[in-house]
Design a protein around this motif. Structure first.
Motif, short mmCIF file in Angstrom:
data_model
loop_
_atom_site.label_atom_id
_atom_site.label_comp_id
_atom_site.label_asym_id
_atom_site.label_seq_id
_atom_site.Cartn_x
_atom_site.Cartn_y
_atom_site.Cartn_z
N ASP A 10 -7.41 -48.16 -123.13
CA ASP A 10 -7.06 -48.65 -124.46
C ASP A 10 -7.35 -50.14 -124.62
OD1 ASP A 10 -6.32 -46.28 -125.59
OD2 ASP A 10 -4.19 -46.48 -125.17
N GLU A 11 -7.10 -50.91 -123.56
CA GLU A 11 -7.39 -52.34 -123.61
C GLU A 11 -8.88 -52.60 -123.77
OE1 GLU A 11 -5.72 -53.95 -120.09
OE2 GLU A 11 -3.67 -54.04 -120.88
N ALA A 12 -9.68 -51.82 -123.03
CA ALA A 12 -11.13 -51.95 -123.15
C ALA A 12 -11.60 -51.53 -124.54
CB ALA A 12 -11.83 -51.12 -122.07
N GLY A 13 -11.00 -50.43 -125.04
CA GLY A 13 -11.35 -49.96 -126.38
C GLY A 13 -10.99 -50.96 -127.46
N ASN A 63 -1.24 -51.80 -130.92
CA ASN A 63 -0.22 -52.84 -130.75
C ASN A 63 1.17 -52.23 -130.63
OD1 ASN A 63 -2.08 -54.94 -130.85
ND2 ASN A 63 -1.96 -55.12 -133.08
N TYR A 64 1.44 -51.20 -131.43
CA TYR A 64 2.73 -50.53 -131.33
C TYR A 64 2.91 -49.86 -129.97
CZ TYR A 64 3.58 -51.08 -136.37
OH TYR A 64 3.81 -51.59 -137.61
N PHE A 65 1.79 -49.35 -129.42
CA PHE A 65 1.85 -48.69 -128.10
C PHE A 65 2.26 -49.71 -127.04
CE2 PHE A 65 0.29 -46.96 -124.14
CZ PHE A 65 0.60 -45.61 -124.25
N TYR A 66 1.66 -50.90 -127.08
CA TYR A 66 2.01 -51.95 -126.11
C TYR A 66 3.46 -52.37 -126.28
CZ TYR A 66 -3.00 -52.45 -125.25
OH TYR A 66 -4.30 -52.22 -124.91
N LEU A 122 6.03 -45.26 -134.18
CA LEU A 122 5.11 -45.93 -135.11
C LEU A 122 3.65 -45.64 -134.74
CD1 LEU A 122 6.93 -49.35 -135.56
CD2 LEU A 122 6.86 -47.42 -137.15
N VAL A 123 3.39 -45.46 -133.43
CA VAL A 123 2.04 -45.07 -133.00
C VAL A 123 1.68 -43.72 -133.63
CG1 VAL A 123 0.57 -44.46 -131.04
CG2 VAL A 123 2.23 -46.33 -130.83
N VAL A 124 2.62 -42.77 -133.53
CA VAL A 124 2.38 -41.43 -134.10
C VAL A 124 2.16 -41.53 -135.61
CG1 VAL A 124 3.45 -39.19 -134.51
CG2 VAL A 124 3.70 -40.28 -132.28
N ALA A 150 1.20 -41.38 -127.00
CA ALA A 150 2.51 -41.75 -127.52
C ALA A 150 3.52 -40.62 -127.32
CB ALA A 150 2.41 -42.11 -128.99
N PHE A 151 3.11 -39.39 -127.62
CA PHE A 151 4.00 -38.25 -127.40
C PHE A 151 4.37 -38.14 -125.92
CE2 PHE A 151 2.35 -36.17 -131.46
CZ PHE A 151 3.57 -36.29 -132.12
#
Length: 463
Positions: free
Chosen positions: A323-326, A393-396, A402-404, A427-428
Motif C-alpha cells: 500500500d505504501e508503494a502504491g 490514510n484511514y487505514f494507517y 472509514l476505509v470500508v 480493512a475487514f
C-alpha cells in the motif's frame, strides 16, 4: 580528587538521610548518552530498558551489549546487558556498576593531626531484570525489577541495599511518532544501610516523544519530574547518514539541588557492521569539567535467536508495504514507487502485484517518464483517486470503518476497481471480519487471477 569522591559517596550516603543517587540515571549505552538521555520514547533498543522497559517489547533478535567509561578520572563505570525475545514477551537482564579504589581511611591522632590508617574501595551497582510485551499492535508496556548494592565492606556499617520497581509504556501513534511514559522507582524499599539509616529512592516520572523525520533524521524530547525538584528537559537529534552510520547530538538539563539546574551537552557516533554495532559518546559537563568524559559501548545481535513473525504479522506487513508503494505510484512519483516496490520484493519475492507494478514503472521510466501528470484527469477519475488516498490514510490511522466507506463509494463508481477491493478486504481483515474479507478478496482475485499472494490469503481464510 579521591578525597572529593570520598566526601560525596561516603558522607552523603552514611550520615545523611537524603535521596539516594540512582546509578541508573547515568544510563547504559553510548547511543542513549549521546542523545542527551532523551530515551523515554525509544523503542526496539536494548539499552532503553534502563530508562523505559517498554522499549524492549518489540525487539526481534537476542542482543548482548556492554559499555565502559572512566568518570572523573577515578571512578570506573561499566554496563552489561542481555535481551532476548520469546513467544510470551521479551526478557532482559542488565548490570550497571561504578567503583573507585585506594581511598584513604583516616583517623585523628592525639596531637590533632589527621593520619591515614589504610585504604579501601567504594562502589555502587544495580542489577536489573526487565520484561516487555505488546498490549496491542500500537501499545507496548514493560517493567524493571532492580536490586541496588552500594558502599564498602571495608567500612563499618558502610553497606546498603535496596529494591525498586519501574513501569513503562510506549504508544506508537504512527510509523513516525512514538510517545513514551515511564515511572521509575514506582515502588521502592529505599537503600537500607547497616547503620539503620534508610535513604529514599526518589519517584521519577518521565515522558517523551520520538519523531522520525525524512532522510533518516529523528528528534527525541523528554521531560522528567522528580519530587522536590524542577522539571527537567532533555533532547536529542540523530541522523543516519548511511544505513550503518549515524551522527548524534544531545542537550540535557540536570538538577543540582531543589530548583537549581544546569545544562550539559553530548554528541556521538554510531556504527553498524553486520550483526556488530559500536556507539561512542562524549558528555560535556558545563558545571564540573572533570565529570566530562567519553563513553564507548559495543553490541552484538544474535540472529540465531531471532523470533519469527507469525503468519498474520507477515501478511499485515506485506499489505502495508504494498500500500505504501502504491501510494507513491498514485501520486505519480515513479522513482519513489519503484524503490518501495523493490523493498516489497526483497522481503516478499513472490508478490505478483509488486512485480507487475515494478515492470510497468520501469517500462515508463525507460522512455524518460519519471512522473505521471494528473492535472487534466476527468472529474470522475479524480474523485476515485481522492477517495482511494483517503482510504489509505484511514487505514494507517486504523479507522477501518472509514476505509470500508470510502472504498464502497469507489466501487459504486467503478465496481471492478482492484485497489478499492484490496483495501476494503484488508480493512475487514484488520477489523476481524474474516468472512467479509474473504468475500471481497475472492472478487479481487477474479479480476486479478495472476496474483498468487492473494490466492494464498484466500486459502488461509478458508481454513
Amino acid at each position: 580528587m579521591k578525597i572529593i569522591i570520598l566526601i560525596i559517596l561516603i558522607t552523603a550516603s552514611i550520615y545523611g538521610s537524603a535521596y539516594s543517587a540512582d546509578i541508573i540515571q547515568i544510563g547504559g549505552g553510548g547511543r542513549l548518552i549521546a542523545l542527551g538521555r532523551a530515551y523515554a520514547g525509544m523503542s526496539k533498543d536494548t539499552n532503553g530498558m534502563f530508562i523505559n522497559p517498554a522499549g524492549i517489547a518489540k525487539i526481534s533478535s537476542a542482543e548482548v551489549g556492554t559499555m565502559y567509561a572512566n568518570l572523573s578520572g577515578d571512578v570506573t563505570y561499566t554496563m552489561v546487558n542481555y535481551v532476548w525475545p520469546t513467544t510470551i514477551g521479551t526478557f532482559g537482564i542488565g548490570y550497571l556498576g561504578s567503583g573507585t579504589g585506594d581511598l584513604i581511611k583516616t583517623t585523628i591522632e592525639a596531637s590533632g593531626r589527621m593520619a591515614g590508617i589504610n585504604t579501601f574501595n567504594y562502589g555502587s551497582g544495580a542489577m536489573v531484570l526487565s520484561y516487555g510485551d505488546e498490549m496491542r499492535k500500537d501499545l507496548s508496556w514493560g517493567y524493571n525489577l532492580k536490586y541496588y548494592n552500594k558502599g564498602s565492606a571495608q567500612i563499618e556499617q558502610g553497606q546498603g541495599t535496596g529494591v525498586s520497581l519501574d513501569v513503562g509504556f510506549i504508544y506508537e501513534r504512527s510509523e513516525r511518532l512514538n510517545i513514551g511514559l515511564s515511572c521509575l522507582n514506582l515502588i521502592s524499599t529505599g537503600i537500607r544501610w547497616n547503620s539503620g539509616v534508610v535513604e529514599a529512592m526518589p519517584y521519577t516520572i518521565r515522558g517523551g516523544i520520538m519523531f522520525r523525520m525524512t532522510r533518516g533524521i529523528s528528534i527525541l524530547i523528554d521531560s522528567e519530574a522528580e519530587k522536590g525538584k524542577s522539571l527537567l528537559v532533555k533532547g536529542g537529534l540523530e541522523w543516519w547518514i548511511r544505513n550503518n552510520l549515524a551522527l548524534r547530538a544531545g542537550i540535557e538539563q540536570t538538577a543540582i539541588s531543589g530548583t537549581d539546574k544546569h545544562i550539559n551537552y553530548s554528541c556521538g557516533v554510531g556504527l553498524g557492521i553486520g550483526n556488530f554495532k559500536a556507539d561512542y559518546a562524549y558528555y560535556y559537563d558545563t558545571r564540573l569539567l572533570y565529570n566530562s568524559t567519553h563513553f564507548v559501548s559495543l553490541g552484538f545481535i544474535m540472529s540465531k535467536w531471532e523470533r519469527k513473525k507469525s503468519e498474520e504479522e507477515k501478511r499485515t506487513i506485506e499489505i502495508r508495504m504494498v500500500d505504501e508503494a502504491g501510494k507513491e505510484y498514485e501520486k505519480g512519483k515513479l522513482p519513489e514507487a519503484a524503490g518501495k516496490f523493490k523493498e516489497v520484493l526483497k522481503a516478499y519475492p513472490n508478490n505478483t502485484a509488486a512485480k507487475q507494478f515494478l515492470k510497468e514503472i520501469e517500462e515508463k521510466m525507460a522512455t524518460g517518464i519519471t512522473a505521471i501528470s494528473t492535472g487534466e484527469s476527468e472529474k470522475t477519475a479524480e474523485n476515485v483517486k481522492e477517495k482511494l488516498v483517503k482510504a489509505l490514510n484511514y487505514f494507517y490511522a486504523r479507522e477501518y470503518d472509514l476505509v470500508v466507506k470510502e472504498c464502497g463509494e469507489v466501487l459504486m463508481i467503478d465496481k471492478n476497481n482492484l485497489t478499492a477491493l484490496k483495501r476494503m478486504g484488508s480493512a475487514f481483515y484488520m477489523k476481524g471480519d474474516k468472512v467479509k474479507a474473504l468475500e471481497v478478496w475472492i472478487k479481487a482475485s477474479e479480476i486479478e487471477p495472476a496474483n498468487i499472494m492473494m490466492k494464498k490469503f484466500i486459502e488461509y481464510l478458508k481454513k
